[in-house]
Design an enzyme around this catalytic site. Structure first.
Site, PDB file in Angstrom:
ATOM      1  N   LYS A   1     122.657  15.560 -30.334  1.00 37.88           N
ATOM      2  CA  LYS A   1     122.647  15.876 -28.892  1.00 37.88           C
ATOM      3  C   LYS A   1     124.027  16.285 -28.408  1.00 37.88           C
ATOM      4  O   LYS A   1     124.193  17.314 -27.737  1.00 37.88           O
ATOM      5  CB  LYS A   1     122.168  14.655 -28.088  1.00 37.88           C
ATOM      6  CG  LYS A   1     122.463  14.755 -26.589  1.00 37.88           C
ATOM      7  CD  LYS A   1     122.010  13.533 -25.824  1.00 37.88           C
ATOM      8  CE  LYS A   1     123.053  12.557 -25.400  1.00 37.88           C
ATOM      9  NZ  LYS A   1     123.986  12.919 -24.346  1.00 37.88           N
ATOM     10  N   ASN A   2     125.031  15.458 -28.695  1.00 36.52           N
ATOM     11  CA  ASN A   2     126.336  15.701 -28.085  1.00 36.52           C
ATOM     12  C   ASN A   2     127.069  16.894 -28.695  1.00 36.52           C
ATOM     13  O   ASN A   2     128.036  17.395 -28.112  1.00 36.52           O
ATOM     14  CB  ASN A   2     127.192  14.423 -28.106  1.00 36.52           C
ATOM     15  CG  ASN A   2     126.659  13.409 -27.100  1.00 36.52           C
ATOM     16  OD1 ASN A   2     125.880  13.764 -26.205  1.00 36.52           O
ATOM     17  ND2 ASN A   2     127.056  12.152 -27.239  1.00 36.52           N
TER      18      ASN A   2
ATOM     19  N   CYS B   1     124.963   9.663 -17.303  1.00 41.93           N
ATOM     20  CA  CYS B   1     124.645   8.235 -17.287  1.00 41.93           C
ATOM     21  C   CYS B   1     125.674   7.498 -16.447  1.00 41.93           C
ATOM     22  O   CYS B   1     126.861   7.817 -16.483  1.00 41.93           O
ATOM     23  CB  CYS B   1     124.690   7.657 -18.700  1.00 41.93           C
ATOM     24  SG  CYS B   1     123.233   7.991 -19.676  1.00 41.93           S
TER      25      CYS B   1
ATOM     26  N   ARG C   1     133.484   7.930 -14.174  1.00 41.70           N
ATOM     27  CA  ARG C   1     133.603   8.850 -15.308  1.00 41.70           C
ATOM     28  C   ARG C   1     134.478  10.020 -14.885  1.00 41.70           C
ATOM     29  O   ARG C   1     133.987  11.090 -14.539  1.00 41.70           O
ATOM     30  CB  ARG C   1     132.214   9.298 -15.781  1.00 41.70           C
ATOM     31  CG  ARG C   1     131.393   8.136 -16.303  1.00 41.70           C
ATOM     32  CD  ARG C   1     130.088   8.560 -16.896  1.00 41.70           C
ATOM     33  NE  ARG C   1     130.244   9.303 -18.145  1.00 41.70           N
ATOM     34  CZ  ARG C   1     129.223   9.719 -18.891  1.00 41.70           C
ATOM     35  NH1 ARG C   1     127.992   9.485 -18.516  1.00 41.70           N
ATOM     36  NH2 ARG C   1     129.438  10.385 -20.011  1.00 41.70           N
TER      37      ARG C   1
ATOM     38  N   ASP D   1     128.238   4.509 -28.028  1.00 38.54           N
ATOM     39  CA  ASP D   1     126.836   4.913 -27.846  1.00 38.54           C
ATOM     40  C   ASP D   1     125.875   4.124 -28.740  1.00 38.54           C
ATOM     41  O   ASP D   1     124.660   4.325 -28.674  1.00 38.54           O
ATOM     42  CB  ASP D   1     126.677   6.421 -28.088  1.00 38.54           C
ATOM     43  CG  ASP D   1     127.374   7.239 -27.002  1.00 38.54           C
ATOM     44  OD1 ASP D   1     127.669   6.676 -25.931  1.00 38.54           O
ATOM     45  OD2 ASP D   1     127.634   8.431 -27.242  1.00 38.54           O
TER      46      ASP D   1
ATOM     47  N   ARG E   1     116.050  12.038 -22.719  1.00 41.82           N
ATOM     48  CA  ARG E   1     117.213  12.916 -22.615  1.00 41.82           C
ATOM     49  C   ARG E   1     117.837  13.147 -23.985  1.00 41.82           C
ATOM     50  O   ARG E   1     118.468  14.180 -24.207  1.00 41.82           O
ATOM     51  CB  ARG E   1     118.297  12.269 -21.737  1.00 41.82           C
ATOM     52  CG  ARG E   1     118.026  12.301 -20.268  1.00 41.82           C
ATOM     53  CD  ARG E   1     119.217  11.722 -19.528  1.00 41.82           C
ATOM     54  NE  ARG E   1     120.438  12.201 -20.145  1.00 41.82           N
ATOM     55  CZ  ARG E   1     121.546  11.493 -20.302  1.00 41.82           C
ATOM     56  NH1 ARG E   1     121.615  10.266 -19.855  1.00 41.82           N
ATOM     57  NH2 ARG E   1     122.598  12.016 -20.881  1.00 41.82           N
TER      58      ARG E   1
HETATM   59  N1  EPU Z   1     138.247   9.567 -19.477  1.00 42.85           N
HETATM   60  C1  EPU Z   1     139.233   9.692 -18.541  1.00 42.85           C
HETATM   61  N2  EPU Z   1     139.532  10.939 -18.058  1.00 42.85           N
HETATM   62  C2  EPU Z   1     138.866  12.039 -18.480  1.00 42.85           C
HETATM   63  C3  EPU Z   1     137.847  11.911 -19.439  1.00 42.85           C
HETATM   64  C4  EPU Z   1     137.557  10.654 -19.929  1.00 42.85           C
HETATM   65  O1  EPU Z   1     139.860   8.712 -18.153  1.00 42.85           O
HETATM   66  O2  EPU Z   1     139.189  13.144 -18.006  1.00 42.85           O
HETATM   67  C5  EPU Z   1     137.934   8.230 -20.019  1.00 42.85           C
HETATM   68  C6  EPU Z   1     136.524   7.799 -19.668  1.00 42.85           C
HETATM   69  O3  EPU Z   1     136.471   7.171 -18.403  1.00 42.85           O
HETATM   70  C7  EPU Z   1     136.192   6.868 -20.819  1.00 42.85           C
HETATM   71  C8  EPU Z   1     136.961   7.479 -21.997  1.00 42.85           C
HETATM   72  O4  EPU Z   1     137.956   8.310 -21.437  1.00 42.85           O
HETATM   73  O5  EPU Z   1     136.695   5.600 -20.558  1.00 42.85           O
HETATM   74  C9  EPU Z   1     136.124   8.304 -22.966  1.00 42.85           C
HETATM   75  O6  EPU Z   1     135.410   9.314 -22.247  1.00 42.85           O
HETATM   76  P1  EPU Z   1     134.976  10.688 -22.942  1.00 42.85           P
HETATM   77  O7  EPU Z   1     135.583  11.797 -22.183  1.00 42.85           O
HETATM   78  O8  EPU Z   1     135.230  10.592 -24.408  1.00 42.85           O
HETATM   79  O9  EPU Z   1     133.413  10.671 -22.677  1.00 42.85           O
HETATM   80  P2  EPU Z   1     132.495  11.909 -22.343  1.00 42.85           P
HETATM   81  O10 EPU Z   1     132.993  13.115 -23.034  1.00 42.85           O
HETATM   82  O11 EPU Z   1     132.214  11.974 -20.894  1.00 42.85           O
HETATM   83  C10 EPU Z   1     131.007  11.662 -24.456  1.00 42.85           C
HETATM   84  C11 EPU Z   1     129.551  11.485 -24.743  1.00 42.85           C
HETATM   85  C12 EPU Z   1     129.124  10.085 -24.331  1.00 42.85           C
HETATM   86  C13 EPU Z   1     129.976   9.063 -25.084  1.00 42.85           C
HETATM   87  C14 EPU Z   1     131.461   9.329 -24.880  1.00 42.85           C
HETATM   88  C15 EPU Z   1     132.355   8.450 -25.729  1.00 42.85           C
HETATM   89  C16 EPU Z   1     128.729  13.722 -24.415  1.00 42.85           C
HETATM   90  C17 EPU Z   1     127.932  14.659 -23.611  1.00 42.85           C
HETATM   91  N3  EPU Z   1     128.807  12.469 -23.980  1.00 42.85           N
HETATM   92  O12 EPU Z   1     131.150  11.469 -23.058  1.00 42.85           O
HETATM   93  O13 EPU Z   1     127.794   9.983 -24.788  1.00 42.85           O
HETATM   94  O14 EPU Z   1     129.668   7.766 -24.633  1.00 42.85           O
HETATM   95  O15 EPU Z   1     131.759  10.703 -25.204  1.00 42.85           O
HETATM   96  O16 EPU Z   1     132.074   8.620 -27.073  1.00 42.85           O
HETATM   97  O17 EPU Z   1     129.275  14.079 -25.462  1.00 42.85           O
HETATM   98  C18 EPU Z   1     125.556   9.326 -24.750  1.00 42.85           C
HETATM   99  O18 EPU Z   1     125.334  10.192 -25.612  1.00 42.85           O
HETATM  100  O19 EPU Z   1     124.726   8.440 -24.426  1.00 42.85           O
HETATM  101  C19 EPU Z   1     126.841   9.337 -24.068  1.00 42.85           C
HETATM  102  C20 EPU Z   1     127.045   8.725 -22.924  1.00 42.85           C
END
Ligand code: EPU
Length: 430
Positions: free
Chosen positions: A22-23, A117, A122, A307, A399
């Site tokens: 998915k991701n 989610c 976020r 995850d 999803r």
């Molecule tokens: N963070 C910041 N600033 C940013 C971006 C992130 O402080 O600009 C922080 C977040 O608050 C968090 C950490 O950095 O504490 C990691 O966030 P990340 O950016 O890695 O998460 P994401 O890209 O929004 C993806 C996956 C999530 C998964 C996370 C961590 C996708 C679409 N989503 O989210 O997947 O939990 O990486 O591995 O790739 C899921 O699949 O159920 C899911 C939520």
């Protein structure tokens, strides 16, 4: 509105095929916006998050042709629009990849702020910091984020991420692929889907080195051409079925996986007494003895994935002794715990720490999925629980899990979908 009804307490036996990640898919599909030409993309999971991304691409003018169930031809040659509307964008977190891709392609973009989610704040400050360093003027106003560049193109530079962020790493890679000059991303995320997106971009003509390490170098190119690409198997989907076997018992061949990507999950399950045998592109998971307690801390890859946190907690609820789980990525990822307590679990949460006292058995009850992975963990718990578990709000689960009910029925689970015509269809928000 549909629910899942599970008559649990039965071990699982057979084989499960894992779908595309998915991701990776939710980033690779928007990445096609950078390409002038047809991208044939294989192993696309049929899940609602992917449908949402396809809707966004369609709205932007992409030509999308379904080749077969999991393969599509996407041609963004004739895209002219760099503005994506609120209605779809707010429903999905990964919509920020549309922003990075449009910005890379046109030097300007405007999209609604992403949804996703709900497990605490976020932020996307690291995405914004990256694009601003590359010369974009960014404006966040009225629920929209817009960016423009003075020269009509991003400019490569050195960016140090303050937190290891999957989204920011991929998004900056997308924008940098067609920027002027070299972009260096330091403290980059190393998840398998980060590498998969880089491999996709490279196969379409980008010049990216170092994906999978914490320094990624992207030399911007003027044009990218179409080609073929097959998305990697979903690490988290595979891990979820591995925990289902760990919780319910039995023996299952989990097929079409990259065992290396599962090592962090495999190691933890083995510590808990689950037998796992790695084959070339499959793992055999077997559990016929009681589960042992274990401590788990979630971390960026190659650490134990956040995850998989709710699913491993489902297993620890049934392990002998007390386990401590520390959530190292998200602020608020234990919202599902009250639902687990309805099944008889003994869990105490204090901030980012959960203490789980193993119980002899869980007992089925009506529960409600509150997000994607928590919902999947409720399925895992329901398969292990004696009696009937009814899970509401399963649109969260759909999803990210292709054919979850069919796949579980294929290994002998007594799970079915029931429709509740009285309940109003809930708006999808993930
Ligand atoms: N963070 C910041 N600033 C940013 C971006 C992130 O402080 O600009 C922080 C977040 O608050 C968090 C950490 O950095 O504490 C990691 O966030 P990340 O950016 O890695 O998460 P994401 O890209 O929004 C993806 C996956 C999530 C998964 C996370 C961590 C996708 C679409 N989503 O989210 O997947 O939990 O990486 O591995 O790739 C899921 O699949 O159920 C899911 C939520």
């Amino acid at each position: 509105m549909t629910k899942y009804m599970i008559h649990g307490g039965k071990p699982l036996y057979g084989e499960i095929d894992i779908s595309g990640a998915k991701n990776a898919a939710v980033a690779i599909l928007p990445a096609a916006l950078l390409v002038n030409g047809v991208c044939r993309i294989e192993n696309i999971p049929q899940i609602s998050d992917v449908s949402l991304v396809l809707d966004i691409l369609h709205e932007l003018g992409a030509d999308i042709r379904v080749v077969n169930r999991n393969t599509m031809d996407i041609d963004c040659s004739r895209i002219h629009n760099s503005r994506a509307s609120y209605d779809i964008m707010r429903k999905i977190r990964a919509s920020y990849y549309v922003f990075g891709s449009l910005l890379g392609r046109f030097g300007n973009a405007e999209v609604a702020m992403p949804g996703g989610c709900d497990f605490g704040v976020r932020p996307i400050d690291q995405h914004i910091k990256g694009f601003a360093a590359m010369g974009a003027n960014i404006n966040v106003q009225g629920g929209f984020i817009s960016a423009s560049t003075p020269e009509g193109r991003l400019t490569g530079t050195q960016i140090y991420l303050d937190v290891v962020s999957v989204g920011a790493t991929i998004n900056i890679m997308l924008g940098a692929s067609r920027a002027k000059g070299m972009t260096i991303i330091e403290n980059a995320a190393k998840e398998p889907h980060v590498v998969d997106v880089a491999n996709f971009l490279n196969s379409m003509g980008a010049d990216i080195m170092g994906a999978g390490t914490d320094v990624i170098k992207v030399r911007g190119v003027d044009q990218m051409r179409g080609g073929f690409y097959s998305i990697i198997p979903d690490q988290i989907e595979a891990g979820t079925y591995m925990t289902a076997v760990a919780a319910a018992g039995g023996e299952v061949l989990v097929k079409n996986v990259i065992p290396k990507h599962l090592e962090c999950i495999t190691a933890k399950l083995e510590e808990m007494g689950v037998e796992i045998k790695e084959l070339d592109d499959a793992v055999i998971v077997r559990r016929d003895k009681p589960l042992h307690r274990a401590n788990v801390k979630t971390m960026p890859y190659p650490g134990f994935p956040t995850d998989m946190q709710p699913q491993i907690v489902a297993c620890l609820c049934l392990a002998q002794g007390a386990s401590v789980v520390t959530e190292g990525v998200w602020d608020n990822r234990y919202r599902y715990v009250d639902e687990f307590k309805r099944l008889g679990a003994d869990i105490r949460v204090d901030g980012k720490i959960a203490v789980i006292e193993g119980v002899d058995h869980l007992t089925g009850a009506p529960i409600r999925a509150c997000d994607l992975r928590a919902g999947a963990a409720m399925v895992v718990a329901g398969l292990a629980a004696t009696g009937t578990t009814e899970i509401d709000c399963v649109y969260h689960i759909e999803r990210g899990y292709e054919d979850i009910v069919k796949k579980l029925r294929g290994v002998g689970a007594d799970i079915s979908v029931i429709s509740c015509p009285d309940a109003a269809e809930k708006q999808q928000v993930g």
